[in-house]
Design a protein around this motif. Structure first.
Motif, mmCIF file in Angstrom:
data_model
loop_
_atom_site.group_PDB
_atom_site.id
_atom_site.type_symbol
_atom_site.label_atom_id
_atom_site.label_comp_id
_atom_site.label_asym_id
_atom_site.label_seq_id
_atom_site.Cartn_x
_atom_site.Cartn_y
_atom_site.Cartn_z
ATOM 1 N N ALA A 89 10.847 3.938 -1.111
ATOM 2 C CA ALA A 89 11.165 4.049 0.266
ATOM 3 C C ALA A 89 11.915 3.188 0.825
ATOM 4 N N THR A 90 12.803 3.257 1.426
ATOM 5 C CA THR A 90 13.941 2.413 2.195
ATOM 6 C C THR A 90 13.895 2.605 3.899
ATOM 7 N N ARG A 91 13.659 1.409 4.664
ATOM 8 C CA ARG A 91 13.393 1.448 5.779
ATOM 9 C C ARG A 91 14.820 0.952 6.508
ATOM 10 N N HIS A 92 15.007 1.620 7.780
ATOM 11 C CA HIS A 92 16.194 1.076 8.551
ATOM 12 C C HIS A 92 15.759 1.121 9.869
ATOM 13 N N GLU A 93 16.140 0.242 10.803
ATOM 14 C CA GLU A 93 15.762 0.109 12.257
ATOM 15 C C GLU A 93 16.866 -0.525 13.209
ATOM 16 N N THR A 94 17.331 0.216 14.174
ATOM 17 C CA THR A 94 18.057 -0.555 15.017
ATOM 18 C C THR A 94 17.291 -0.313 16.725
ATOM 19 N N ASP A 95 17.900 -0.845 17.501
ATOM 20 C CA ASP A 95 17.236 -0.571 19.030
ATOM 21 C C ASP A 95 16.825 0.733 19.411
ATOM 22 N N ALA A 96 17.684 1.564 18.748
ATOM 23 C CA ALA A 96 17.946 2.957 19.201
ATOM 24 C C ALA A 96 17.119 4.087 18.331
ATOM 25 N N ALA A 97 16.829 3.479 17.021
ATOM 26 C CA ALA A 97 16.430 4.382 16.308
ATOM 27 C C ALA A 97 15.754 3.644 15.032
ATOM 28 N N MET A 98 14.934 4.817 14.397
ATOM 29 C CA MET A 98 14.292 4.143 13.078
ATOM 30 C C MET A 98 14.303 5.384 11.958
ATOM 31 N N PHE A 105 14.602 10.843 10.595
ATOM 32 C CA PHE A 105 15.084 10.011 11.507
ATOM 33 C C PHE A 105 14.422 9.975 12.829
ATOM 34 N N LEU A 106 14.204 9.114 13.516
ATOM 35 C CA LEU A 106 13.516 9.108 14.963
ATOM 36 C C LEU A 106 14.271 8.580 15.708
ATOM 37 N N ASP A 107 14.752 9.285 16.777
ATOM 38 C CA ASP A 107 15.549 8.652 17.989
ATOM 39 C C ASP A 107 14.603 8.218 18.842
ATOM 40 N N ARG A 108 14.165 6.726 19.121
ATOM 41 C CA ARG A 108 13.176 6.062 19.969
ATOM 42 C C ARG A 108 13.225 6.541 21.269
ATOM 43 N N ALA A 109 14.202 6.962 21.945
ATOM 44 C CA ALA A 109 14.121 7.190 23.453
ATOM 45 C C ALA A 109 13.469 8.717 23.624
ATOM 46 N N SER A 110 14.509 9.566 22.836
ATOM 47 C CA SER A 110 14.242 10.898 23.375
ATOM 48 C C SER A 110 12.916 11.405 22.648
ATOM 49 N N GLY A 111 12.538 10.778 21.400
ATOM 50 C CA GLY A 111 11.333 11.305 20.616
ATOM 51 C C GLY A 111 11.801 12.335 19.786
ATOM 52 N N GLU A 112 13.202 12.558 19.449
ATOM 53 C CA GLU A 112 13.368 13.736 18.498
ATOM 54 C C GLU A 112 13.270 13.035 17.102
ATOM 55 N N LEU A 113 12.635 13.700 16.157
ATOM 56 C CA LEU A 113 12.440 13.641 14.891
ATOM 57 C C LEU A 113 13.288 14.393 13.978
ATOM 58 N N ARG A 114 13.993 14.004 13.246
ATOM 59 C CA ARG A 114 14.876 15.004 12.396
ATOM 60 C C ARG A 114 14.456 14.516 10.862
ATOM 61 N N SER A 117 0.950 -1.112 0.006
ATOM 62 C CA SER A 117 -0.147 -0.126 0.115
ATOM 63 C C SER A 117 0.864 1.315 -0.079
ATOM 64 N N GLY A 118 2.194 1.256 0.520
ATOM 65 C CA GLY A 118 2.977 2.226 0.356
ATOM 66 C C GLY A 118 2.916 3.097 1.664
ATOM 67 N N TYR A 119 2.863 2.708 3.086
ATOM 68 C CA TYR A 119 2.788 3.358 4.106
ATOM 69 C C TYR A 119 3.701 2.999 4.920
ATOM 70 N N HIS A 120 4.228 3.752 5.686
ATOM 71 C CA HIS A 120 5.368 3.491 6.893
ATOM 72 C C HIS A 120 4.909 4.199 8.307
ATOM 73 N N LYS A 121 5.481 3.541 9.266
ATOM 74 C CA LYS A 121 5.216 4.261 10.589
ATOM 75 C C LYS A 121 6.938 4.073 11.339
ATOM 76 N N LEU A 122 6.916 5.500 12.129
ATOM 77 C CA LEU A 122 8.167 5.416 12.879
ATOM 78 C C LEU A 122 7.611 5.479 14.154
ATOM 79 N N VAL A 123 8.039 4.949 15.142
ATOM 80 C CA VAL A 123 7.529 4.884 16.310
ATOM 81 C C VAL A 123 8.365 4.991 17.565
ATOM 82 N N GLY A 124 8.346 5.896 18.485
ATOM 83 C CA GLY A 124 9.562 6.152 19.608
ATOM 84 C C GLY A 124 8.681 6.144 20.910
ATOM 85 N N ALA A 125 9.379 6.473 22.071
ATOM 86 C CA ALA A 125 8.650 6.404 23.265
ATOM 87 C C ALA A 125 7.316 7.413 23.194
ATOM 88 N N THR A 126 7.572 8.529 22.700
ATOM 89 C CA THR A 126 6.363 9.418 22.905
ATOM 90 C C THR A 126 5.860 10.132 21.432
#
Length: 559
Positions: free
Chosen positions: A415-424, A446-455, A316-325
């Motif tokens: 769209a190319t997706r990357h994930e680690t324990d710390a970021a998506m 780029f989403l920092d999972r812990a801080s919730g900062e989105l760049r 369908s062409g949809y993605h999510k980035l999910v962090g703590a907040t």
């Protein structure tokens, strides 16, 4: 807008066919062909999972009809069908009889008024009518009458019950002959099959067989393998799921097991509905869908145990980035094409951002009937080049024959997706401006999972490199962040930073290196009506030969 001559030709042919078909539908001979076998009472009592609104039902009981932000008051025992509706969208709701579910939820006191209102409609529109018997309106009326038939019959006279049953059969038969808007073929088939389940005898079973046969053929095209609807509209998928759950229930009552195609479609649509349900409890408002409220979504998901939603719908062409907040939902696919594009929006790489259950950044919420401008690039939370949309809406003769399809949007979106324990993070690109300006738009998130900062970084890259000595042609860009309802924006003194506060009063800083940052008025659609809002716009210019970029960051504030 310059339209392909072939599209105009097809539109002209389509308009001519629809005109001839309408003339045939209006003839007495056509009405005779809708007779069919005589209905032998009622069969199933289909249960529509959609929640009823008792308060609105009481309004209808008092003669007040409120749809799409408009109201018609006819008084108790008044007839809403013998006077002009405030708008076409209002009329579609009125003639679709969706309000009947609310009226009957009031209890026994709502049943007789429901019968009277149907008979009022029948007196004026019981024979074919261009609007009242059009595909989308007829589809919803057949569906809603099928669900209400047994309740209405409980307080009807024998003559009234007979009229209602024969009318339902006749309208369902006609529904199977409607050819307008092929993207709704499975919805029409489901409604016709549901009417067959609700009606007794061979007349009902004939409708069941015909409706299910069309459903069997159409579902694999309408429902993608990841559960998204072929229109890419999240709301269309949710509503189809509710229709199919209702039909599944009715088939069970009639002792008919659901087909493999029906069961598979329900499973897939359920998975997609979980994906499109955002952290604020409402549906993603993308590609022609609105932010459906939580009770309706819960009704669609109640048939199975809660499961973790996927983070991507690749087909369908949809993605999510999910962090703590923070939760970011991104439209990373090309708009639907052809018959599926009547609800498509030219807003590639658009996004919705939910922070601490506040929908901070959203889309325009455009749905059918709203101003076409809300379908264009500037109305989405995406990037626009040269003050022009990267897709347009058909107009004139072509639109009369083919509908107001979206044309000229991007043909390639990656769209190319990357994930680690710390970021998506996501790396995306589309070619919607390649033909006009020779530039692609790349968006990196780029989403920092812990801080919730989105760049974020929006880059505009030349399709073909040009020499350094070539002419300098500068093109304006605008990166739009449409703000959700209740979100307040304040521009800091540096002119590069905006403080965003949602209804929870939690703040987010939006920082950027754009040449200009402005807070502007915006219009979006919610609850079927247009509402005023605001947006943050990052502006600047890029060299067409060399391209350029703008960077931004969304991070929690300390207060």
């Amino acid at each position: 807008m310059r339209v392909d001559p072939l599209v105009v030709s097809r539109g002209a042919a389509g308009a001519a066919f629809r005109r001839l078909q309408g003339e045939w539908f209006a003839t007495p001979l056509h009405r005779l062909t809708l007779g069919g076998r005589r209905v032998q009472g009622l069969g199933a009592h289909p249960h529509d999972p959609r929640p009823a609104d008792v308060a609105r039902g009481r309004q209808v009981l008092e003669g007040t009809f409120a749809f799409a932000g408009q109201t018609l008051r006819v008084g108790a025992n008044g007839d809403p069908f013998d006077r002009p509706s405030p708008s076409r969208r209002f009329a579609a709701e009125l003639h679709g009889f969706g309000w009947l579910r609310d009226l009957l939820a009031v209890g026994e006191e709502g049943v007789r008024p429901g019968i009277r209102l149907y008979m009022d409609w029948r007196r004026l529109f019981g024979r074919w009518n261009t609007f009242a018997w059009s595909g989308p309106v007829l589809e919803r009326r057949v569906f809603n009458l099928a669900c209400a038939a047994r309740t209405l019959a409980s307080q009807s006279s024998e003559a009234e019950a007979g009229v209602l049953q024969e009318d339902l059969a006749r309208q369902a038969r006609h529904l199977l002959r409607v050819s307008e808007d092929p993207s709704r073929a499975v919805e029409r088939a489901a409604a016709a099959a549901l009417a067959g389940c609700a009606l007794g005898g061979p007349a009902g079973m004939s409708l069941v067989r015909r409706g299910l046969a069309r459903l069997q053929r159409g579902l694999p095209r309408a429902v993608l393998t990841d559960g998204g609807h072929a229109t890419r509209n999240p709301e269309r998928g949710l509503e189809l799921l509710l229709d199919l759950l209702t039909l599944d229930d009715a088939l069970l009552q009639r002792g008919r097991p659901a087909s493999e195609a029906l069961s598979a479609a329900i499973d897939r649509l359920t998975t997609a509905a979980r994906f499109f349900t955002l952290a604020d409890g409402r549906l993603a408002a993308l590609q022609g869908g609105c932010a459906v409220e939580a009770p309706r979504i819960a009704a669609a998901l109640a048939h199975e145990e809660p499961r973790k939603a996927p983070l991507r719908l690749g087909v369908s062409g949809y993605h999510k980035l999910v962090g703590a907040t923070v939760e970011v939902t991104v439209d990373a696919g090309a708009p639907a094409k052809g018959v599926w594009s009547l609800e498509a929006c030219a807003q590639p790489l658009g996004m919705e951002i939910v922070a601490s259950r506040d929908r901070i950044v959203t889309a325009s919420g455009w749905t059918l009937g709203a101003p076409a401008a809300l379908r264009l690039t500037a109305a989405g939370s995406c990037a626009e080049l040269g003050d022009v949309s990267c897709g347009e809406v058909l107009e004139g003769l072509a639109a009369r024959g083919l509908g107001e399809r979206l044309v000229g949007g991007p043909s390639k979106v990656t769209a190319t997706r990357h994930e680690t324990d710390a970021a998506m993070w996501l790396e995306m690109s589309h070619d919607g401006y390649a033909g006009r300006f020779g530039l692609t738009h790349d968006r990196r998130l780029f989403l920092d999972r812990a801080s919730g900062e989105l760049r974020g970084e929006d880059r505009f890259e030349p399709v073909k490199a040009t020499g350094a000595d070539g002419p300098r042609h500068y093109i304006p860009y605008a990166v739009h962040f449409r703000l959700g309802e209740g979100v307040k924006a304040s521009l800091a003194q540096d002119g590069k930073t905006v403080l965003l506060r949602g209804r929870s009063n939690e703040g987010r800083w939006l920082r950027t290196d754009a040449a200009q940052v402005t807070i502007e008025d915006a219009v979006h659609q919610a609850g079927g009506e247009l509402r005023k809002g605001s947006q943050v716009v990052l502006r600047g210019q890029i060299n067409q030969g060399k391209g350029g970029r703008v960077r931004w960051k969304l991070s929690p504030s300390e207060t």
